[in-house]
Enzyme design. Structure first.
Site, PDB file in Angstrom:
ATOM      1  N   HIS A  64     -15.499  27.240 -16.703  1.00 18.23           N
ATOM      2  CA  HIS A  64     -16.554  26.692 -17.567  1.00 18.23           C
ATOM      3  C   HIS A  64     -15.948  26.255 -18.894  1.00 18.23           C
ATOM      4  O   HIS A  64     -16.124  25.135 -19.335  1.00 18.23           O
ATOM      5  CB  HIS A  64     -17.640  27.750 -17.799  1.00 18.23           C
ATOM      6  N   TYR A 109     -15.835  34.802  -9.779  1.00 16.73           N
ATOM      7  CA  TYR A 109     -17.166  34.499  -9.252  1.00 16.73           C
ATOM      8  C   TYR A 109     -17.196  33.424  -8.173  1.00 16.73           C
ATOM      9  O   TYR A 109     -18.261  33.063  -7.713  1.00 16.73           O
ATOM     10  CB  TYR A 109     -18.127  34.138 -10.394  1.00 16.73           C
ATOM     11  N   ARG A 140     -17.358  21.734 -10.596  1.00 19.01           N
ATOM     12  CA  ARG A 140     -16.449  21.996 -11.714  1.00 19.01           C
ATOM     13  C   ARG A 140     -15.208  22.665 -11.138  1.00 19.01           C
ATOM     14  O   ARG A 140     -15.259  23.826 -10.731  1.00 19.01           O
ATOM     15  CB  ARG A 140     -17.154  22.919 -12.707  1.00 19.01           C
TER      16      ARG A 140
END
Lengths: 328, 379
Positions: free
Chosen positions: B277, B286, B273
């Site tokens: 998100h 992260y 990705r």
């Protein structure tokens, strides 16, 4: 042909008739096939309709309801059996987040004519998770309809009506009444039957209104019989439908009697009785001679079986509430 | 599967994956897995070009949506950036009679099903819940609760079997989409159990994009996800999810197996990705930039472009036309999204129950009366 049969047998006959009348009806759940269900409600159905119509599933409640969603999208009419009230929660997400909302979410394009049968309530000496009354969780969820039967004749007709309905329906069966007998007209068709989503006056009276459903209707009727001996006339209403609530007959009754007592097994806090009491107060305020009173289970986890008779509303607690209503 | 014997390709995960087009645009004729299954594709020149056009179009529409969200026109957006090949390859492998059950990120699959790409925008703009007819397009509603749709897909697949629509090339099959995070959900486990037990005609298509919001794959599993299938009694295959050819080939084979009565397959599309998100999170918290950069080198579109160029199947004129076509589609989409009206408030009472409800009807009336009471009062 009118027969005197148990409520459990009436459900069995109703399920059989639904399987016969619509080839898209399938029953699915744990042990529903060869065993006929732990309460034998589906006894003999797999033998007569085959393993594709009465499906013994893996042991997982979310799976039972979740696959029923897919089958319903495919055009089937699944009837899910949850073995006991306290076992429904693994399926809770599927019921409240998917079954309840897919019609709304799809702007009316996807119908889920699913019936979720749940034996509920106490009084059979069972262990933890086998005696609960979780109806309020479901009645609180828009998109679900929730009904419960209290006698064999209703059980026979209501289960067929629920299966024939395009609405997703949670169908609560009062397990402690499975073995009680009553007259059932097995030839009666659904046309002209008493509506599924309608409450009913099951005993007429003039002094106070007792509102109950499912397993507590018998208790309310027994209380009314006892009260009559004391010269008090209680009207008893079997709600039958918890969502939508059909309170028209309740308002009519309370406006005549001026007193209302709501009875259910589930804990009282934020239970069905709270909603009913609030609505009666809103609609019948000037007719009330006393506050609407509730007789319910206590706000504890369902207790050990040896003390459940103290937890469950019984005839005496109902009569006590009626007395309190008159003492106001 | 563990196609250890096959050509693992550049930067393949340990255990390898099926890859038919390398990041450099080199075509691999076929891949034979350790189990002896051979995967290949045989596209016409036009079909290669069409796949390229799909990828570019889907990416462009997604970029437009991201921009619309940043401009406040969408409440939120779940971007598919980086996952175009996984979605277009699997989506194009579906036949018209097959049914798809998406999550909320399958805008590329939705596009391949022939659905107007504006459809999911109602949901993200907040004017409806998504407006397509799942039955018409064989593409169910978006499902936001993680993993729930895998059970719906399984039930639908059971219905295909009960309808006698398996066992031939004309049979039907189902594909269920979910992410790596969903594999931790109990309901996904149950759908694997059910599908195995009932030999359901279903393909589980896991887009392993390496993160469940901020949780890395290591928080979901200790083994490669495709290997979980063995525990349920059906095959698992890992593919290079950024390779549209491998995605197509393996998905088509798995769907054919399903429609022919050979039961389920789990496909793990190993991808990444590239964005957040959803537009609400911050991936810089992260993951590290070098990781993102390394995945850029595996981009699904650039590799197909390189292949088309090397094979002289397309030139700058073609690429320019594709870009222009995608741009026009995106602009058209933008105009239509901006023109989407807010729903009439009273419509919230619609479609609660197929048979209606006296309680909802009464509330609708109360609401309408209340609204009407403001008319002329300056509100």
């Amino acid at each position: 042909m009118v027969e005197k049969i148990t409520l459990g047998k009436a459900l069995n006959h109703g399920l059989r008739r639904s399987l016969e009348s619509d080839s898209k009806v399938v029953i699915m759940g744990e042990d529903v096939g060869k065993l006929g269900g732990v309460f034998r409600i589906t006894d003999g159905l797999q033998k007569d309709f085959g393993e594709d119509r009465v499906i013994d599933t893996p042991l997982a409640e979310a799976g039972i309801v979740g696959t029923a969603v897919g089958l319903a999208i495919r055009g089937y009419r699944p009837v899910c059996e949850i073995q006991f009230d306290g076992f429904v929660f693994p399926a809770y997400n599927q019921i409240v987040a998917q079954v309840a909302k897919m019609y709304f979410r799809s702007l009316g394009n996807v119908r889920l004519p699913i019936v979720i049968r749940i034996p509920y309530g106490g009084g059979i000496g069972a262990v933890e998770h086998h005696s609960e009354s979780p109806e309020a969780y479901f009645a609180h969820t828009p998109g679900l309809k929730v009904v419960t039967c209290s006698n064999p004749a209703d059980a026979y007709v209501m289960i067929q009506q629920a299966i024939a309905s395009d609405d997703p329906i949670v169908f609560f069966e009062p397990k402690r009444r499975y073995w009680e007998k009553g007259d059932v007209d097995l030839d009666a068709g659904l046309a002209g039957a008493y509506p599924l989503h309608a409450s009913r006056v099951v005993r007429e009276g003039s002094d106070a209104t007792v509102i109950a459903y499912g397993p507590m209707v018998r208790v309310a009727l027994d209380a009314a019989a006892a009260a009559e001996e004391d010269g008090r006339s209680l009207e008893v209403i079997d709600l039958r439908t918890l969502s939508p609530l059909d309170l028209g007959p309740v308002y009519d009754s309370v406006r005549r009697t001026g007193r209302a007592v709501v009875v259910h097994e589930a804990p009282g806090n934020l239970g069905m009785g709270s909603e009913i009491a609030a609505r009666i107060t809103e609609e019948c305020f000037y007719s009330l001679e006393a506050p609407v009173l509730r007789v319910t289970g206590y706000d504890t986890p369902y207790p050990a079986a040896r003390v459940e008779e103290e937890y469950l509303p019984d005839l005496d607690r109902v009569l006590d509430a009626v007395d309190r209503s008159f003492g106001w | 599967m563990a196609n250890d014997e096959s050509q693992p390709g550049l930067d393949a995960p340990a255990g390898g994956f099926v890859q038919l087009l390398t990041p450099d645009g080199e075509r691999v004729d076929s891949v034979t897995t350790a189990e002896g299954v051979t995967y290949s594709v045989d596209f016409t020149d036009d079909e290669y070009r069409e796949l390229y056009k799909d990828l570019v179009t889907v990416r462009r529409l997604d970029a437009e949506a991201t921009a619309l969200q940043r401009q406040g026109e969408l409440g939120i957006w779940a971007s598919l950036l980086g996952q175009e090949a996984a979605q277009v390859g699997s989506g194009r492998a579906l036949r018209p009679q097959d049914m798809a059950f998406p999550t909320y990120r399958e805008h590329g699959v939705l596009y391949t099903r022939g659905i107007d790409p504006i459809m999911p925008f109602g949901l993200f703009r907040g004017v409806d819940q998504g407006g397509w007819d799942p039955n018409e397009f064989k593409f169910n509603t978006y499902t936001i609760v993680i993993g729930s749709q895998t059970l719906h897909a399984t039930g639908y697949a059971m219905g295909i079997t009960m309808d006698g629509k398996t066992g031939s090339p004309e049979g039907e099959a189902v594909i269920a989409y979910f992410g790596d995070g969903a594999t931790s959900q109990g309901e996904v486990n149950e759908s694997f159990v059910w599908s195995g037990v009932f030999n359901a005609p279903i393909v589980f298509f896991c887009q392993n994009n390496q993160y469940a919001i901020s949780e890395p794959l290591e928080r979901q599993t200790r083994i490669p996800l495709y290997r979980r299938a063995a525990g349920y009694g059906f095959p698992g295959v890992r593919i290079d999810g950024n390779d549209v050819l491998a995605t197509f080939a393996v998905t088509r084979a798995a769907l054919d197996n399903a429609r022919n009565g050979q039961g389920p397959t789990l496909i793990e599309a190993y991808t990444y990705r590239m964005g957040a998100h959803t537009s609400s999170d911050d991936p810089t918290r992260y993951r590290i930039a070098s990781e993102v950069e390394s995945w850029k080198a595996k981009d699904p579109i650039s590799r197909l472009k390189a292949f088309l160029t090397k094979q002289q199947l397309a030139d700058d004129t073609f690429f320019g036309e594709v870009d222009e076509s995608a741009r026009k589609l995106a602009l058209d989409l933008r105009e239509r999204v901006l023109a989407m009206p807010d729903p009439q408030p009273v419509t919230m009472f619609d479609n609660v129950y197929p048979n209606g409800s006296p309680e909802v009807d009464a509330q609708r009336q109360q609401f309408a009366d209340y609204q009407a009471s403001f008319e002329g009062s300056g509100h």
